[in-house]
Scaffold this motif. Structure first.
Motif, PDB file in Angstrom:
ATOM      1  N   GLU A  48       0.836  -1.208   0.000  1.00 51.12           N
ATOM      2  CA  GLU A  48       0.000   0.000   0.000  1.00 51.12           C
ATOM      3  C   GLU A  48       0.867   1.254   0.000  1.00 51.12           C
ATOM      4  O   GLU A  48       0.596   2.215  -0.727  1.00 51.12           O
ATOM      5  N   ARG A  49       1.940   1.225   0.778  1.00 45.05           N
ATOM      6  CA  ARG A  49       2.876   2.354   0.813  1.00 45.05           C
ATOM      7  C   ARG A  49       3.468   2.625  -0.572  1.00 45.05           C
ATOM      8  O   ARG A  49       3.635   3.778  -0.972  1.00 45.05           O
ATOM      9  N   VAL A  53      -1.197  -1.688  -3.985  1.00 45.05           N
ATOM     10  CA  VAL A  53      -2.542  -2.097  -3.569  1.00 45.05           C
ATOM     11  C   VAL A  53      -3.180  -0.922  -2.837  1.00 45.05           C
ATOM     12  O   VAL A  53      -2.490   0.019  -2.431  1.00 45.05           O
ATOM     13  N   ARG A  54      -4.497  -0.990  -2.668  1.00 41.28           N
ATOM     14  CA  ARG A  54      -5.187   0.007  -1.840  1.00 41.28           C
ATOM     15  C   ARG A  54      -6.121  -0.719  -0.894  1.00 41.28           C
ATOM     16  O   ARG A  54      -6.707  -1.745  -1.253  1.00 41.28           O
ATOM     17  N   SER A  55      -6.237  -0.191   0.317  1.00 41.13           N
ATOM     18  CA  SER A  55      -7.168  -0.771   1.278  1.00 41.13           C
ATOM     19  C   SER A  55      -8.543  -0.163   1.050  1.00 41.13           C
ATOM     20  O   SER A  55      -8.669   0.988   0.630  1.00 41.13           O
ATOM     21  N   TYR A  66      -8.438  -5.630   0.531  1.00 36.41           N
ATOM     22  CA  TYR A  66      -7.472  -4.891  -0.306  1.00 36.41           C
ATOM     23  C   TYR A  66      -7.747  -5.217  -1.761  1.00 36.41           C
ATOM     24  O   TYR A  66      -8.277  -6.286  -2.084  1.00 36.41           O
ATOM     25  N   THR A  69      -3.852  -2.245  -7.536  1.00 36.08           N
ATOM     26  CA  THR A  69      -3.939  -1.021  -8.326  1.00 36.08           C
ATOM     27  C   THR A  69      -3.357  -1.271  -9.718  1.00 36.08           C
ATOM     28  O   THR A  69      -2.784  -2.328  -9.986  1.00 36.08           O
TER      29      THR A  69
END
Length: 199
Positions: A48-49, A53-55, A66, A69
């Motif tokens: 995510e950082r 990916v995105r939560s 999740y 992306t």
């Protein structure tokens, strides 16, 4: 193998939360590489950082799914297209990679196999060249190491040939259906599910 690519491959199938990812990873790899849930969430935080990916909002049960992306898909595509290095393979990344490729939407598994075979053949040719470059008795230890590497590469090529042959016969199972049963040398017959048999 980097756990991050395994999780990205799983998220390409659809949104999942941590425990689902761990279970799917272990199922996809035949439990040859058990993950603890801490590894999963630490990896998800890094993904995510890095924008891979995105939560999503938590469910009513408190589970946070999740999703992958576009940047994550690009990274995953590059991973599938890049041959596995023989330099550091504490686990058989190639076998795990092919297992995941079979179950990840949009992956050309035959291309993954062919790309790896070409890279392994180049490695095999270079190792063979090194092996016959010198035949001094004092170089026996080095030649024995080269022999081991040659045999491993030859075995990998044979295994990749086997994988390609298996892909020709591979038919993904339909959810709820039992696998084909061989009848008179043919695997066309399919047993009904328990529910179908009760009807």
């Amino acid at each position: 193998m980097s756990i991050r690519h395994g999780l990205l491959a799983l998220l390409e199938r659809g949104q999942m939360y941590g425990y689902q990812l761990r279970a799917a990873f272990e199922e996809s790899t035949g439990s040859t590489w058990p993950l603890n849930i801490g590894q999963v969430y630490t990896t998800l935080a890094r993904l995510e950082r890095d924008g891979l990916v995105r939560s999503l909002p938590e469910s009513e049960a408190g589970q946070r799914p999740y999703e992958i992306t576009d940047a994550g898909r690009a990274d995953l595509t590059l991973w599938f297209a890049t041959p596995v290095s023989r330099n550091d393979r504490p686990r058989d990344e190639l076998a795990i990679k092919l297992a995941l490729a079979l179950t990840t939407p949009g992956v050309d598994v035959r291309s993954v196999v062919q790309t790896q075979r070409a890279a392994t053949m180049r490695t095999l040719q270079e190792l063979t060249r090194l092996k016959y470059a010198s035949d001094q008795p004092e170089e026996l230890p080095w030649r024995l190491v080269l022999d081991a590497m040659v045999f491993q590469a030859e075995a990998e090529v044979r295994w990749l040939d086997h994988c390609e042959t298996s892909l020709v016969r591979y038919r993904p199972s339909i959810p709820g259906r039992r696998p084909p049963v061989e009848v008179d040398g043919s695997a066309e017959a399919v047993l009904p599910t328990d529910e179908e048999a009760r009807r």
